[in-house]
Write an enzyme that holds these catalytic residues in place. Sequence first.
Site, mmCIF file in Angstrom:
data_model
loop_
_atom_site.group_PDB
_atom_site.id
_atom_site.type_symbol
_atom_site.label_atom_id
_atom_site.label_comp_id
_atom_site.label_asym_id
_atom_site.label_seq_id
_atom_site.Cartn_x
_atom_site.Cartn_y
_atom_site.Cartn_z
ATOM 1 N N CYS A 50 2.725 -3.789 -2.116
ATOM 2 C CA CYS A 50 1.946 -3.133 -1.053
ATOM 3 C C CYS A 50 2.749 -2.086 -0.283
ATOM 4 O O CYS A 50 2.315 -0.942 -0.116
ATOM 5 C CB CYS A 50 1.346 -4.179 -0.111
ATOM 6 S SG CYS A 50 2.545 -5.144 0.839
ATOM 7 N N HIS B 209 -4.792 0.012 -1.288
ATOM 8 C CA HIS B 209 -3.639 -0.884 -1.216
ATOM 9 C C HIS B 209 -3.350 -1.501 -2.580
ATOM 10 O O HIS B 209 -4.178 -1.435 -3.501
ATOM 11 C CB HIS B 209 -3.873 -1.988 -0.174
ATOM 12 C CG HIS B 209 -4.911 -3.005 -0.578
ATOM 13 N ND1 HIS B 209 -4.831 -4.336 -0.236
ATOM 14 C CD2 HIS B 209 -6.070 -2.891 -1.296
ATOM 15 C CE1 HIS B 209 -5.879 -4.994 -0.705
ATOM 16 N NE2 HIS B 209 -6.649 -4.145 -1.345
ATOM 17 N N HIS C 213 1.447 -7.641 4.793
ATOM 18 C CA HIS C 213 0.667 -6.788 3.893
ATOM 19 C C HIS C 213 0.367 -5.472 4.607
ATOM 20 O O HIS C 213 0.277 -5.416 5.831
ATOM 21 C CB HIS C 213 -0.634 -7.460 3.473
ATOM 22 C CG HIS C 213 -1.308 -6.759 2.324
ATOM 23 N ND1 HIS C 213 -0.793 -6.776 1.045
ATOM 24 C CD2 HIS C 213 -2.439 -5.995 2.274
ATOM 25 C CE1 HIS C 213 -1.587 -6.063 0.249
ATOM 26 N NE2 HIS C 213 -2.584 -5.568 0.972
#
Length: 362
Positions: A276, A336, A324
């Site tokens: 990520c 993402h 994240h």
Amino acid sequence: MGAVRQRRGASALVLLCAMAILTAPGLATGTAYAEPAAPAAPAAPAAPEPGAKSLEQVHKEIEGLYHQAGAATEAYNQAEAETKAQSDKIVELANLIVAGQARIDTLKSRAGAAARAQYRSGGLSPGAQLALSEDPGQFLDGAKRLRQGEKATSDMLSELDRTQHDLQRYAADASARWAILEANRVKQEAAKKEIEAKIKAAEELENKLQAEEKARLIQLEQEAQYKAQTAWLSTGAMKDVSGTATDAGQRAVQFATAQIGKPYVWGAVGPGSYDCSGLTSQAWRAAGKGIPRTSQEQLRLLPKVAVKDMRPGDLIIYFDDATHVGMYIGDGAMVHAPRPGRNVTIAGAGSMPIKAVVRPDA
């Protein structure tokens, strides 16, 4: 808007709606996530065997394992970034030590040459010999040269002493940084083992599922994301969001969306795969702006902005532990790298709990 509503019953078109955002002018004119399409109604699941976990329980367990793997991945990435920084500093210190040692050798050589010259002159420097002359002119010249010689000797000894102290300091600093380097290596190894263990456990759970159950598992993921996005939008979060991307932000979005379809791999920064924060950091690097490698450092070091003020290119940090990150691309959507086993994709900006929004090009 009516065309979007007509497509809500077909979940397979969600990605197409999202892709329309990217191909339209300004990368932010679609409405797929400002008004999310609901997942198609699933077929009724078969009744679980007595004592067996329900698919919903398996889904929660898998998501939990991947979240833990994500946290360990960020810890690994941070240790790796710190290791590189310490390695670079050790190289810099080593170069300073080499240069300092060369300077000491030069100063010692000069001191030796002066001592040898004094020995050859019977223990008196030429300046001292002139200072003892009975000739007034030679005496004054000798006295001046004697003072200059004394100052030069004093300066040389001071520089030698200072250089030796610098070398001792550089050596101590290098030793301390070696200790940090080793500590980071240990942290990396521990994080790597945890990542691999969590991913293996999650994959084993998924591998036990039948094909129909795996399809249903994906459906559960979509349902959870849709529910979260809908709840987020119902708060009016997007009501005042109208920011437009800067040139750099647009380049970052273009880079990130160009990676759609590439697999998530923990610790990866491209070009074939990403995690990520690897995706977001490389996207901004491509836009000409270096930012921290990990989502936690991105949160800590980049300026925060309110959700209502966010614009395409801003980074959305998710979960309380900031494990994240995705990039906002407009109209309630973000791009993402989700987790192992999934590819870089588009999702609703509110499909996970938002901790903060940060701006790389504030």
